[in-house]
Scaffold this active site. Structure first.
Site, PDB file in Angstrom:
ATOM      1  N   GLU A 177       0.260 -53.917  -8.553  1.00  9.71           N
ATOM      2  CA  GLU A 177       0.678 -53.038  -7.467  1.00  9.71           C
ATOM      3  C   GLU A 177      -0.529 -52.215  -7.019  1.00  9.71           C
ATOM      4  O   GLU A 177      -1.257 -51.661  -7.846  1.00  9.71           O
ATOM      5  CB  GLU A 177       1.798 -52.092  -7.914  1.00  9.71           C
ATOM      6  CG  GLU A 177       2.154 -51.093  -6.800  1.00  9.71           C
ATOM      7  CD  GLU A 177       3.379 -50.224  -7.098  1.00  9.71           C
ATOM      8  OE1 GLU A 177       3.883 -50.248  -8.232  1.00  9.71           O
ATOM      9  OE2 GLU A 177       3.816 -49.530  -6.153  1.00  9.71           O
ATOM     10  N   ASN A 235       2.813 -50.758  -1.058  1.00  8.55           N
ATOM     11  CA  ASN A 235       3.912 -49.862  -0.677  1.00  8.55           C
ATOM     12  C   ASN A 235       3.929 -49.635   0.828  1.00  8.55           C
ATOM     13  O   ASN A 235       2.901 -49.374   1.434  1.00  8.55           O
ATOM     14  CB  ASN A 235       3.756 -48.511  -1.377  1.00  8.55           C
ATOM     15  CG  ASN A 235       3.961 -48.627  -2.872  1.00  8.55           C
ATOM     16  OD1 ASN A 235       5.085 -48.754  -3.344  1.00  8.55           O
ATOM     17  ND2 ASN A 235       2.870 -48.621  -3.615  1.00  8.55           N
ATOM     18  N   GLU A 267       6.677 -53.310  -0.821  1.00  8.31           N
ATOM     19  CA  GLU A 267       7.651 -52.457  -1.512  1.00  8.31           C
ATOM     20  C   GLU A 267       8.172 -51.377  -0.580  1.00  8.31           C
ATOM     21  O   GLU A 267       7.407 -50.652   0.043  1.00  8.31           O
ATOM     22  CB  GLU A 267       7.003 -51.793  -2.736  1.00  8.31           C
ATOM     23  CG  GLU A 267       6.555 -52.785  -3.789  1.00  8.31           C
ATOM     24  CD  GLU A 267       6.159 -52.114  -5.100  1.00  8.31           C
ATOM     25  OE1 GLU A 267       6.212 -50.873  -5.180  1.00  8.31           O
ATOM     26  OE2 GLU A 267       5.796 -52.851  -6.040  1.00  8.31           O
ATOM     27  N   ASP A 297      11.944 -50.575  -3.974  1.00 10.82           N
ATOM     28  CA  ASP A 297      11.249 -49.682  -4.900  1.00 10.82           C
ATOM     29  C   ASP A 297      12.164 -48.531  -5.308  1.00 10.82           C
ATOM     30  O   ASP A 297      13.090 -48.182  -4.590  1.00 10.82           O
ATOM     31  CB  ASP A 297       9.999 -49.135  -4.203  1.00 10.82           C
ATOM     32  CG  ASP A 297       8.909 -48.740  -5.195  1.00 10.82           C
ATOM     33  OD1 ASP A 297       9.192 -48.714  -6.405  1.00 10.82           O
ATOM     34  OD2 ASP A 297       7.780 -48.480  -4.748  1.00 10.82           O
ATOM     35  N   GLU A 354       9.439 -50.165 -13.810  1.00 12.67           N
ATOM     36  CA  GLU A 354       8.203 -49.387 -13.728  1.00 12.67           C
ATOM     37  C   GLU A 354       8.273 -48.207 -14.687  1.00 12.67           C
ATOM     38  O   GLU A 354       9.347 -47.731 -15.015  1.00 12.67           O
ATOM     39  CB  GLU A 354       7.933 -48.924 -12.298  1.00 12.67           C
ATOM     40  CG  GLU A 354       9.050 -48.124 -11.668  1.00 12.67           C
ATOM     41  CD  GLU A 354       8.731 -47.666 -10.244  1.00 12.67           C
ATOM     42  OE1 GLU A 354       8.029 -48.388  -9.518  1.00 12.67           O
ATOM     43  OE2 GLU A 354       9.190 -46.582  -9.878  1.00 12.67           O
TER      44      GLU A 354
END
Ligand code: C2E
Ligand code: MG
Ligand code: MG
Length: 395
Positions: A177, A235, A267, A297, A354
């Site tokens: 990520e 993201n 995400e 997310d 996560e």
């Protein structure tokens, strides 16, 4: 352990009630209020100036039952932790956790009758450990101004750091990520909470997004050229998805760096993704058709229904770290974790956890059947230059 906590015990049986009060006193609790039913309990919460930390309540009570009592607490904006003193069926516990969460409180767990001091001690520990983390964007006001952030962007001081995503079964690295970091000339490495909402509120998030997309696409392309079969997650702020031209622009940024969209996962936070705004849905569908992976997310923080989830073509469900962090010790977090994994399985999409910080978290996730995990236990986000070496050493 419970010395500074303020308790309210709600129980219609006088004997049971005084037994619990004694137990709490034996654990050092000094402030305990009692109520024989929901009505008088609500009265006590209204009359007192200081809020209760923990409310112990029975579910099966005459007059106002525990469910109604909890709802009324929610309506009164009470923010206490709850302990329920009735054995609850596993199937009900999950709903109870969600319901209590929806009212802005949290369930520490249940105590079966007869209660024991050990169980209360366990739940008090949970209370201490699981006090809600400050929301990501609310970690205090940023010490930077919008102008400073924009200057930094134009001076190319922003770059993605990468955190590996690991397959829990095979232990292979599947991807990374990309997390934005600002290399400030004086302040050092600045974290996202100091600039993301600032940029979003000023409708300037696209500048950062283009930098993040271009750099991560380029880095991923380099990893792949070097023989590492990895993908990259970026993201995306929902603010961007309002623009009908965004899907093409994103695709252009990625392919421009020689990377195929199928190696990129976008995400979007759960709260943002559960929209019914036509433009946003159109963009999500278009991005998926171009081959991008789509990830929800911070899942678990937005109360979306199964129906809402099926409406959008997601490929990945990312369980919020708050549930992962406490799953090993807190029944309510584990319930949310397990039901999220179940949801991902039903939808046929990849589950990612996560915030796995310890071996305990890691093993629990693997045993619950979670697909991928990321977290400090394996690696903190690192600079692009260190990442390929890290992957090789890990293998
Ligand atoms: P996120 O997408 O949920 O990212 C995960 C966050 O958890 C990251 O924080 C990561 O450093 C942190 N984390 C990872 N493992 C652990 C762990 O084991 N324990 C704990 N306590 N934390 C862990 P970070 O880098 O501060 O990013 C915060 C948020 O900022 C991200 O949350 C994401 O929503 C946002 N963000 C970051 N980069 C970008 C970007 O380029 N664009 C946009 N729109 N948002 C971004
Ligand atoms: Mg993320
Ligand atoms: Mg997240």
């Amino acid at each position: 352990m419970g010395k500074d906590l303020r308790f309210l015990v709600v129980e219609d049986h006088a004997f049971q009630r005084s037994m619990m009060v004694e137990m709490l006193e034996s654990l050092g609790v000094q402030s305990i209020h009692e109520a024989a039913d929901g009505f008088s309990a609500l009265e006590v919460t209204r009359e007192l100036e200081q809020p209760f930390d923990i409310i112990v309540t029975d579910i099966d009570m005459p007059g106002m039952d525990g469910m109604a009592f909890i709802r009324r607490l929610g309506e009164a904006k009470v923010r206490a932790s709850l302990i329920i003193t009735s054995g609850l069926d596993k199937s009900l516990l999950g709903t109870m956790v969600t319901m209590i969460g929806a009212y802005g409180m949290r369930l520490l767990g249940t105590v079966e009758k007869p209660p024991t001091p050990e169980r209360f001690a366990e739940l008090i520990t949970t209370h201490w450990q699981s006090r809600p983390a400050p929301a990501k964007t609310k970690q205090g006001p940023s010490t930077f101004s919008l102008e400073q952030v924009m200057e930094g962007l134009h001076a190319e001081q922003f770059e993605p750091y990468y955190q590996p995503k690991i397959d829990l079964r095979t232990r292979r690295v599947k991807g990374a990520e990309a997390l934005a970091r600002w290399h400030h000339p004086h302040a050092g490495v600045v974290l996202p909470y100091a600039f993301i909402s600032l940029l979003e509120d000023a409708d300037q998030i696209s500048e950062l997004t283009w930098i993040m997309l271009a750099k991560s696409a380029k880095d991923c392309r380099n990893w792949r050229d070097a023989g590492l079969d990895l993908n990259v997650s970026v993201n995306l702020s929902v603010k961007l998805l309002d623009d009908p031209a965004i899907a093409d622009a994103i695709t252009w940024q990625v392919t421009q760096q020689g990377l195929e969209p199928k190696h990129v996962i976008l995400e979007i936070t759960e709260s943002a993704a559960m929209t019914s705004v036509g433009h946003v849905l159109e963009n999500l569908i278009r991005l998926r058709m171009k081959g991008f992976g789509l990830s929800i997310d911070d899942y678990g923080t937005g109360y979306s229904s199964m129906q809402q989830l099926t409406r959008i073509p997601f490929t990945e469900l990312k369980i919020d770290q708050s549930f992962v962090l406490h799953a090993a010790r807190q029944e309510s977090s584990r319930m949310i974790l397990e039901s999220s994994l179940e949801m991902a399985r039903k939808l046929g999409i990849t589950s990612v956890a996560e915030g796995a910080e310890s071996a305990e978290d890691w093993n629990l996730l693997r045993d619950c059947g979670c697909d991928l995990a990321q977290g400090f236990f394996v690696a903190r986000p690192m600079r692009a230059a260190s990442f390929p070496e890290w992957v090789r050493t890990w293998a």
